[in-house]
Design an enzyme around this catalytic site. Structure first.
Site, PDB file in Angstrom:
ATOM      1  N   TYR A   1      -4.529   0.393  10.307  1.00  0.00           N
ATOM      2  CA  TYR A   1      -3.267   0.836  10.878  1.00  0.00           C
ATOM      3  C   TYR A   1      -3.266   2.308  11.219  1.00  0.00           C
ATOM      4  CZ  TYR A   1       1.456  -0.912  11.593  1.00  0.00           C
ATOM      5  OH  TYR A   1       2.613  -1.385  12.162  1.00  0.00           O
TER       6      TYR A   1
ATOM      7  N   ASP B   1       0.412   4.413   1.044  1.00  0.00           N
ATOM      8  CA  ASP B   1      -0.643   5.097   1.806  1.00  0.00           C
ATOM      9  C   ASP B   1      -0.711   6.596   1.530  1.00  0.00           C
ATOM     10  OD1 ASP B   1      -1.856   2.992   3.652  1.00  0.00           O
ATOM     11  OD2 ASP B   1       0.281   2.674   3.903  1.00  0.00           O
TER      12      ASP B   1
ATOM     13  N   ASP C   1      20.359  24.675  -5.357  1.00  0.00           N
ATOM     14  CA  ASP C   1      19.216  24.494  -4.462  1.00  0.00           C
ATOM     15  C   ASP C   1      18.904  22.994  -4.391  1.00  0.00           C
ATOM     16  OD1 ASP C   1      16.959  24.745  -2.958  1.00  0.00           O
ATOM     17  OD2 ASP C   1      15.857  26.041  -4.345  1.00  0.00           O
TER      18      ASP C   1
ATOM     19  N   ALA D   1       0.851  -1.193   0.000  1.00  0.00           N
ATOM     20  CA  ALA D   1       0.000   0.000   0.000  1.00  0.00           C
ATOM     21  C   ALA D   1       0.884   1.240   0.000  1.00  0.00           C
ATOM     22  CB  ALA D   1      -0.891  -0.011   1.239  1.00  0.00           C
TER      23      ALA D   1
HETATM   24 CU   LIG Z   1       3.754  -3.202  10.410  1.00  0.00          CU
END
Ligand SMILES: [Cu+2]
Length: 689
Positions: A439, A355, A639, A353
């Site tokens: 989670y 996220d 930069d 994932a």
């Molecule tokens: Cu974990």
């Protein structure tokens, strides 16, 4: 000015017994229960009159980097609808501030005109095509409205989460799969619409579709922990634009695990005893000041920002000393993350994932609660975003700002003279916590009195789970309860650090400590030294941590020297880390190519914002750092943007179930020749605060 923080423990034992709590549900409020447990949720200053900092309202934008207000979001949506001919068949993915160019931000004068643009991502669901728009809110017109290439899929929206669950629960094929597993009550099913990824093994008829490969769990009763009972072997493939179930992939029935894994207080038979109140008292209020989104504390100043994708963003971080206001970072955020799982089974191998890039971690920010998530005198910031229909949505108290006592700052006792000095350390914490399905991720940035900036990610919540047959031990995970497997995985984060150490033009050195071989330079075998190497170009600056040489990186400003003639600098110090454990040619690495190295450095380009590129969701080839750095651009005296990638290798423990205690990881940016001596000598002794 610094005001006192006192951590107060009662001096004398006070009789304070905790009654044994019988099993009960939904009875207690947080405060009442915390009181029964002796966990004080009291913040004296907060409970009294709000301080100026706490009370400051946030109205119209006052600075070009202020996040869009709800009114601005609504206006941007209205303009896109009208000028872009966007009707109800479209969906709004995100509406965020289009950050102005650095020179515009720096030349901004409060009395002058302020650029305000919104960056909008929309999807034409009928055509299955996404568009980007830039809206000039001052002119009230669209500056740019362009379709994205076919197949590019923006992140999955919150509304798609709930609509996907409903669609699956209506699917006759899914109901049949449920029945085959003897889990008949569809109301107890939980659906997590996992991103579909891109593996090169997709079916031709899936091509170009906006997909989720949704995974399901089933509760045994309405409020228990559903993740204790994975509906293993069932993957619902859903077209998110049409919101229809394309098919149910059934990899075979595995019986549901027998135990529940409850964590909510209502299931706790009794609570431990012996805790007496520990109160954080800030009787004169906090030592920080907040003006709009600008924060000042102990020589530090920065601006708070927030995007639905990254969550908390910090802008214009600088430290003021005798040399004036000295920039350190122009912008800092956790810009991407991925959680690759290590189970090769056909039904599991696509699990990873992103996220941030595939969902948007800011969308999932919690509304934080004083006394529970945060203690002391707190200043919260709300976050403004949209739902997929373009309606402004506010997450109240999304970002928490507070001070913490963190023990020792410095100390010395001269045993000859009897002089002894101790300074307690105070830090300013700015943070948010996101819940992504099972989670939780807490993102914390700390500012310290010695010039250190620390980033800490806290991992908690419920692990992803799968089912194994009775008597089987998982080869790629830990058995955490009978027939319940928590697969091995990594949580890999990328921080984008737009450095500005005393100015934009910076260079970077890698510093390795090396033992010298026996010889003329090392006749006694004890010699070792730190050896800096200039990382002159992007290909040279793809680096990884090395415990064997205690490796760190030093970002310097070659044109600003300290009193000893060395360029001023900041040191990037790694914390816990590990390499990616998937093979370099595994399909996930096309999109997660940024995880191949722990450090990447690029010359600043405002279009390069996310380590896996703008649209990692179902991206066919992958984008981001591996692509950009192939140009091998110059990194000397320019930069610089640092991309630090850090991983928590999660080999689950029994103790991580049913809800895991916080695991934390992160990194530090420490001044390295930036100051001329310990900058915290002037921190007053506790008695003088
Ligand atoms: Cu974990």
């Amino acid at each position: 000015m610094m005001r006192g923080v006192i951590v107060r423990r009662p001096q004398s034992p006070i009789e304070h017994s905790t009654p044994s709590l019988s099993r009960r549900r939904f009875l207690e409020t947080s405060a009442a229960l915390a009181g029964a447990l002796g966990l004080s949720t009291r913040s004296t200053a907060a409970a009294a009159e709000p301080t100026a900092a706490e009370a400051a309202p946030l109205g119209a934008p006052a600075h070009p980097l202020d996040p869009l207000t709800a009114d601005e979001i609504a206006r941007a949506v209205e303009i896109v609808r009208k000028e872009g001919h966007v009707d109800d068949g479209w969906r709004f993915v995100t509406v965020t501030l289009s950050e102005p160019a650095k020179d515009l931000v720096r030349s901004f004068e409060r009395a002058g005109p302020m650029p305000r643009r919104a960056f909008v991502i929309v999807i034409n669901r009928k055509k299955g095509q996404a568009h980007e728009a830039v809206v000039d809110l001052v002119k009230g017109a669209i500056d740019r409205f362009e379709p994205l290439p076919p197949g590019i899929q923006p992140s999955i929206t919150m509304d798609e989460f709930s609509e996907c669950e409903e669609a699956i629960k209506r699917s006759p094929d899914f109901l049949a799969a449920l029945k085959r597993r003897g889990a008949g009550n569809v109301d107890l099913v939980m659906v997590d619409p996992w991103s579909a990824g891109m593996y090169g093994s997709e079916r031709p008829d899936d091509a170009g579709k906006r997909l989720s490969r949704a995974l399901c769990w089933v509760r045994s009763e309405p409020n228990d922990n559903g993740y204790a009972r994975p509906l293993d072997g069932v993957v619902a493939v859903v077209d998110l634009n049409q919101m229809e179930v394309l098919r149910i992939e059934d990899f075979g029935v595995v019986p549901l695990p027998p135990e529940s894994g409850n964590w909510h207080r209502s299931y706790q038979e009794r609570f431990r005893e012996g805790l007496r109140p520990l109160e954080i008292v800030q009787s004169e209020g906090p030592s920080f000041t907040v003006k709009g989104y600008e924060v000042a504390w102990q020589n530090w100043s920065f601006r708070v920002g927030f995007t639905p994708r990254e969550g908390l963003v910090l802008h214009e971080i600088s430290y003021s000393d005798g040399q004036g206001r000295r920039p350190v970072l122009y912008r800092a955020a956790i810009c991407e993350m991925v959680v690759p799982y290590g189970d090769p089974a056909e039904r599991h191998y696509r699990k990873n994932a992103f996220d941030i890039g595939e969902y948007g971690i800011g969308l999932f920010a919690n509304s934080l609660k004083k006394g529970c998530d945060c203690l002391g005198s707190i200043r919260y910031f709300d976050a403004q975003m949209t739902d997929s229909r373009g309606k402004p949505v506010a997450i109240t108290n999304a970002v928490c700002l507070h001070e913490e006592d963190v023990g020792l700052l410095w100390k010395h006792t001269d045993w000859r003279t009897g002089q002894s000095e101790t300074r307690r350390s105070r830090r300013l914490a700015v943070s948010f916590i996101a819940t992504v399905g099972n989670y939780e991720y807490g993102f914390f940035w700390y500012f310290q009195q010695d010039g250190t900036i620390q980033c800490e990610v806290k991992l908690t919540g419920i692990m992803h789970t799968t089912t194994v047959p009775e008597g089987e031990r998982p080869a790629f995970g830990t058995l955490v309860a009978p027939q319940l497997n928590a697969p091995f995985h990594q949580h890999i984060f990328a921080a984008r650090l737009d450095m500005s150490v005393d100015g934009d033009e910076n260079s970077i050195y890698e510093v390795n400590t090396v033992s010298l071989p026996h010889g003329d330079e090392n006749p006694h075998g004890n010699a070792f030294r730190a050896e800096p190497t200039l990382l002159a170009g992007e290909s040279q600056a793809r680096r990884s941590v090395n415990a064997a040489t205690a490796r760190f990186w030093r970002i310097v400003n070659p044109s600003r020297t300290n009193r000893l003639g060395e360029p001023v600098g900041y040191r990037l110090i790694p914390g816990e880390n590990s390499p990616p454990f998937v093979q370099p040619d595994a399909a996930v690495m096309r999109r997660a190519g940024f995880t191949a190295h722990h450090l990447w450095v690029t010359p600043y380009n405002p279009k390069e914002r996310y380590a896996a590129g703008d649209y990692p969701n179902q991206h066919p080839t992958g984008d981001g750092l591996p692509v950009w750095t192939a140009a091998d651009r110059n990194l000397v005296n320019t930069d610089l943007v640092l991309w630090y990638v850090f991983a928590h290798n999660h080999v689950p423990r029994l103790e991580d179930w049913p809800v895991m205690p916080v695991a934390s990881l992160g990194f530090s940016l420490k001044p390295d020749g930036f100051f001329e001596r310990n900058p915290a000598l002037d921190v007053p002794p506790a008695a003088l605060v």
